[in-house]
Design an enzyme around this catalytic site. Sequence first.
Site, PDB file in Angstrom:
ATOM      1  N   ILE A  53     -27.771 -32.971  44.347  1.00 46.96           N
ATOM      2  CA  ILE A  53     -27.787 -31.532  44.015  1.00 46.96           C
ATOM      3  C   ILE A  53     -26.331 -30.808  44.126  1.00 46.96           C
ATOM      4  O   ILE A  53     -25.984 -30.720  45.201  1.00 46.96           O
ATOM      5  CB  ILE A  53     -28.737 -30.723  44.836  1.00 46.96           C
ATOM      6  CG1 ILE A  53     -30.250 -31.237  44.598  1.00 46.96           C
ATOM      7  CG2 ILE A  53     -29.050 -29.218  44.101  1.00 46.96           C
ATOM      8  CD1 ILE A  53     -31.328 -30.250  45.382  1.00 46.96           C
ATOM      9  N   ASN A  83     -27.548 -47.507  52.569  1.00 52.50           N
ATOM     10  CA  ASN A  83     -28.265 -46.897  51.384  1.00 52.50           C
ATOM     11  C   ASN A  83     -27.504 -46.407  50.509  1.00 52.50           C
ATOM     12  O   ASN A  83     -27.423 -46.664  49.323  1.00 52.50           O
ATOM     13  CB  ASN A  83     -29.322 -45.677  51.824  1.00 52.50           C
ATOM     14  CG  ASN A  83     -30.270 -46.380  52.721  1.00 52.50           C
ATOM     15  OD1 ASN A  83     -31.099 -47.431  52.519  1.00 52.50           O
ATOM     16  ND2 ASN A  83     -30.553 -45.698  53.768  1.00 52.50           N
ATOM     17  N   VAL A  84     -26.593 -45.520  50.867  1.00 47.83           N
ATOM     18  CA  VAL A  84     -25.525 -44.612  50.062  1.00 47.83           C
ATOM     19  C   VAL A  84     -24.187 -45.670  49.523  1.00 47.83           C
ATOM     20  O   VAL A  84     -23.874 -45.680  48.696  1.00 47.83           O
ATOM     21  CB  VAL A  84     -24.968 -43.466  50.718  1.00 47.83           C
ATOM     22  CG1 VAL A  84     -24.208 -42.813  49.856  1.00 47.83           C
ATOM     23  CG2 VAL A  84     -26.195 -42.557  51.275  1.00 47.83           C
ATOM     24  N   GLY A 136     -28.029 -33.782  48.967  1.00 53.70           N
ATOM     25  CA  GLY A 136     -27.913 -34.997  48.282  1.00 53.70           C
ATOM     26  C   GLY A 136     -27.128 -34.904  46.937  1.00 53.70           C
ATOM     27  O   GLY A 136     -26.167 -34.587  46.609  1.00 53.70           O
ATOM     28  N   LYS A 189     -23.247 -34.940  56.967  1.00 56.69           N
ATOM     29  CA  LYS A 189     -23.466 -33.640  57.434  1.00 56.69           C
ATOM     30  C   LYS A 189     -23.352 -33.529  58.934  1.00 56.69           C
ATOM     31  O   LYS A 189     -22.872 -32.309  59.471  1.00 56.69           O
ATOM     32  CB  LYS A 189     -24.722 -33.038  57.184  1.00 56.69           C
ATOM     33  CG  LYS A 189     -25.997 -33.933  57.401  1.00 56.69           C
ATOM     34  CD  LYS A 189     -26.632 -34.542  56.328  1.00 56.69           C
ATOM     35  CE  LYS A 189     -27.706 -35.490  56.903  1.00 56.69           C
ATOM     36  NZ  LYS A 189     -28.254 -36.531  55.631  1.00 56.69           N
ATOM     37  N   GLY A 200     -41.468 -44.479  53.669  1.00 53.16           N
ATOM     38  CA  GLY A 200     -40.083 -44.760  53.893  1.00 53.16           C
ATOM     39  C   GLY A 200     -39.412 -43.471  53.904  1.00 53.16           C
ATOM     40  O   GLY A 200     -38.252 -43.212  53.552  1.00 53.16           O
ATOM     41  N   GLY A 250     -31.598 -40.282  49.176  1.00 50.05           N
ATOM     42  CA  GLY A 250     -31.699 -41.337  48.517  1.00 50.05           C
ATOM     43  C   GLY A 250     -30.295 -42.084  48.129  1.00 50.05           C
ATOM     44  O   GLY A 250     -29.415 -41.177  47.980  1.00 50.05           O
ATOM     45  N   VAL A 282     -10.472 -40.837  35.269  1.00 50.66           N
ATOM     46  CA  VAL A 282      -9.549 -40.467  36.159  1.00 50.66           C
ATOM     47  C   VAL A 282      -7.921 -40.228  35.522  1.00 50.66           C
ATOM     48  O   VAL A 282      -7.178 -39.521  35.788  1.00 50.66           O
ATOM     49  CB  VAL A 282      -9.439 -41.377  37.204  1.00 50.66           C
ATOM     50  CG1 VAL A 282      -8.261 -41.161  38.258  1.00 50.66           C
ATOM     51  CG2 VAL A 282     -11.033 -41.010  38.206  1.00 50.66           C
ATOM     52  N   LYS A 329     -27.156 -28.992  57.742  1.00 49.77           N
ATOM     53  CA  LYS A 329     -26.648 -28.289  56.372  1.00 49.77           C
ATOM     54  C   LYS A 329     -26.480 -26.647  56.201  1.00 49.77           C
ATOM     55  O   LYS A 329     -25.526 -26.213  55.680  1.00 49.77           O
ATOM     56  CB  LYS A 329     -27.716 -28.645  55.318  1.00 49.77           C
ATOM     57  CG  LYS A 329     -27.813 -30.295  55.402  1.00 49.77           C
ATOM     58  CD  LYS A 329     -29.213 -30.862  54.815  1.00 49.77           C
ATOM     59  CE  LYS A 329     -28.956 -32.434  54.721  1.00 49.77           C
ATOM     60  NZ  LYS A 329     -30.465 -32.845  54.442  1.00 49.77           N
TER      61      LYS A 329
HETATM   62  P1  NAP Z   1     -27.134 -46.526  56.463  1.00 49.63           P
HETATM   63  O1  NAP Z   1     -28.266 -47.018  55.370  1.00 49.63           O
HETATM   64  O2  NAP Z   1     -27.651 -46.685  58.019  1.00 49.63           O
HETATM   65  O3  NAP Z   1     -25.839 -47.352  56.411  1.00 49.63           O
HETATM   66  C1  NAP Z   1     -24.595 -47.266  57.360  1.00 49.63           C
HETATM   67  C2  NAP Z   1     -23.542 -48.405  56.959  1.00 49.63           C
HETATM   68  O4  NAP Z   1     -22.423 -48.166  57.758  1.00 49.63           O
HETATM   69  C3  NAP Z   1     -24.035 -49.722  57.094  1.00 49.63           C
HETATM   70  O5  NAP Z   1     -23.602 -50.503  56.067  1.00 49.63           O
HETATM   71  C4  NAP Z   1     -23.353 -50.148  58.658  1.00 49.63           C
HETATM   72  O6  NAP Z   1     -23.151 -51.601  58.518  1.00 49.63           O
HETATM   73  C5  NAP Z   1     -22.288 -49.245  58.326  1.00 49.63           C
HETATM   74  N1  NAP Z   1     -21.773 -48.888  59.541  1.00 49.63           N
HETATM   75  C6  NAP Z   1     -22.369 -47.922  60.761  1.00 49.63           C
HETATM   76  N2  NAP Z   1     -21.563 -48.033  61.750  1.00 49.63           N
HETATM   77  C7  NAP Z   1     -20.661 -48.699  61.523  1.00 49.63           C
HETATM   78  C8  NAP Z   1     -19.100 -49.264  62.178  1.00 49.63           C
HETATM   79  N3  NAP Z   1     -19.138 -48.593  63.587  1.00 49.63           N
HETATM   80  N4  NAP Z   1     -18.265 -49.849  61.676  1.00 49.63           N
HETATM   81  C9  NAP Z   1     -18.518 -50.605  60.649  1.00 49.63           C
HETATM   82  N5  NAP Z   1     -19.478 -50.216  59.875  1.00 49.63           N
HETATM   83  C10 NAP Z   1     -20.595 -49.514  60.269  1.00 49.63           C
HETATM   84  O7  NAP Z   1     -26.963 -45.083  56.432  1.00 49.63           O
HETATM   85  P2  NAP Z   1     -26.928 -44.140  55.144  1.00 49.63           P
HETATM   86  O8  NAP Z   1     -28.335 -43.927  54.827  1.00 49.63           O
HETATM   87  O9  NAP Z   1     -26.484 -45.081  53.897  1.00 49.63           O
HETATM   88  O10 NAP Z   1     -26.204 -42.846  55.333  1.00 49.63           O
HETATM   89  C11 NAP Z   1     -24.720 -42.881  55.513  1.00 49.63           C
HETATM   90  C12 NAP Z   1     -24.120 -41.513  55.592  1.00 49.63           C
HETATM   91  O11 NAP Z   1     -24.625 -40.754  54.271  1.00 49.63           O
HETATM   92  C13 NAP Z   1     -24.861 -40.658  56.727  1.00 49.63           C
HETATM   93  O12 NAP Z   1     -23.846 -39.906  57.327  1.00 49.63           O
HETATM   94  C14 NAP Z   1     -25.944 -40.025  56.122  1.00 49.63           C
HETATM   95  O13 NAP Z   1     -26.161 -38.651  56.820  1.00 49.63           O
HETATM   96  C15 NAP Z   1     -25.329 -39.563  54.966  1.00 49.63           C
HETATM   97  N6  NAP Z   1     -26.783 -39.382  53.811  1.00 49.63           N
HETATM   98  C16 NAP Z   1     -27.398 -40.300  53.743  1.00 49.63           C
HETATM   99  C17 NAP Z   1     -28.498 -39.721  52.776  1.00 49.63           C
HETATM  100  C18 NAP Z   1     -29.562 -40.942  52.348  1.00 49.63           C
HETATM  101  O14 NAP Z   1     -30.332 -40.409  51.751  1.00 49.63           O
HETATM  102  N7  NAP Z   1     -29.653 -41.871  52.988  1.00 49.63           N
HETATM  103  C19 NAP Z   1     -28.395 -38.575  52.027  1.00 49.63           C
HETATM  104  C20 NAP Z   1     -27.328 -37.803  52.211  1.00 49.63           C
HETATM  105  C21 NAP Z   1     -26.430 -38.134  53.173  1.00 49.63           C
HETATM  106  P3  NAP Z   1     -24.329 -52.705  58.728  1.00 49.63           P
HETATM  107  O15 NAP Z   1     -24.692 -52.458  57.110  1.00 49.63           O
HETATM  108  O16 NAP Z   1     -23.589 -53.785  58.874  1.00 49.63           O
HETATM  109  O17 NAP Z   1     -25.332 -52.312  59.739  1.00 49.63           O
END
Ligand code: NAP
Length: 433
Positions: free
Chosen positions: A136, A15-16, A134, A105, A187, A307, A35, A205
Amino acid sequence: MTSKPIGVAVLGLGNVGSEVVRILTENADDFEARVGAPLEIRGIAVRRVDGDRGVPAELLTDDPADLVGRDDVDIVVEVLGGIDIPRKLVLSALEKGKSVITANKALLAEYTGELADAAEKSRADLYFEAAVAGAIPVVRPLMQSLAGDRVNKVAGIVNGTTNFILSAMDETGADYAETLAEAGRLGYAEADPTADVEGYDAASKAAILASIAFHTRVTAGDVYREGISKITSDDLETAKSLDCTIKLLAICERIVTPKGKERISARVYPALVPLNHPLASVNGAFNAVVVEAEAAGRLMFYGQGAGGAPTASAVLGDLVMAARNKFYGGRGPLESKYAKLKVAPMGDILTRYYVSMQVADKPGVLATVAAEFSKRDVSISTVRQQGSGDGARLVVVTHLAADSALSDTVASLEQLDVVVHVASVLRLEGTTV
Ligand code: NAP
């Protein structure tokens, strides 16, 4: 003449990560201008490298450790999730002097100390604006804008899933299970919602916020935590009748004990919030954080707490800062932990309680119940009697008292013959009486 590019490794394309890569690629010229040098993505680590991932295939790798170790990588963006794997990768990057941006986090709430030490040693930057609320901006305001002030309290709604659920329950009158299922369909809740609904995410957090607000290392284990899974539609109805709503709050506060010792409190729980409090009108998946600082007064930060694109905005803000530091030399602010304040146990914190109980419908009940409060020096603010017969209910709202005295009172109420059942106990926040 073009300056030497700054190499960026992106760990994660979910997602991110996918939004980080998209925005960075689409606005490459703007980033270069901001930069002073181009930002070049050297590689993107994922688990699954096959298939069309929407990025040049040659950038993909399933070996994040190798990517982090490459000589042409200057900055690592960690958006993987999890704790153990990112911990090793982030540590390895910092030890090699590479700056790290992370949105993680859960990792920071456990290991900020270790990571900050590594960053300090190698003179690298460690930025994490996206880890709290996020899009903010709240980490940088606390660490930099308010660095000359004394922060006394940070309280906020920092989990969008639970805020979506509580807002929907308030609006529709539906019960918790039904609303959680709806949040999943839309979702807003994950297949396993435990981290959100039981308050673990908000506690991580809170640990980060308390650490930076009070210049003290606080971990998730130091944070008192309760989730929202026991909140009923009746609680929200009663809250309305008290001109309140219910919010899952993360509260970080500087307190002074009765013996004059300065302590901090970090806690997460669902609480009644008066409708005229700024946090009461934060609805749906939105987040908000209210900061109270001695000279600045009250500040409020509001916006999208999660998001892909909103979170990427915070990640990229950090990336520009870290890249500028690489380009011009120097580094951003270090972890500040000089205050070393102790975290007070929940029992020592002054709170107000709302207690709703089913009682026997007979004379003297009110006096018997009130006596349990007064035995422990808990002063009652309001009492309401609702219904009659088997449906007779008492709703008591207290003044401020030590949380331990309030929880002892509730335990003793449960033993009374005249109390059939204590239906609900919630704290009341956002008032000072
Ligand atoms: P996500 O959608 O589950 O994506 C995780 C990504 O990491 C995927 O592309 C996955 O690969 C890759 N990945 C996971 N383990 C791996 C490994 N061992 N080796 C290589 N690649 C690996 O997660 P997300 O929602 O983007 O969140 C990412 C981080 O941001 C988390 O720490 C979350 O707490 C933080 N965050 C998220 C949000 C949000 O709104 N989503 C908001 C604030 C903070 P594949 O695609 O191949 O599975």
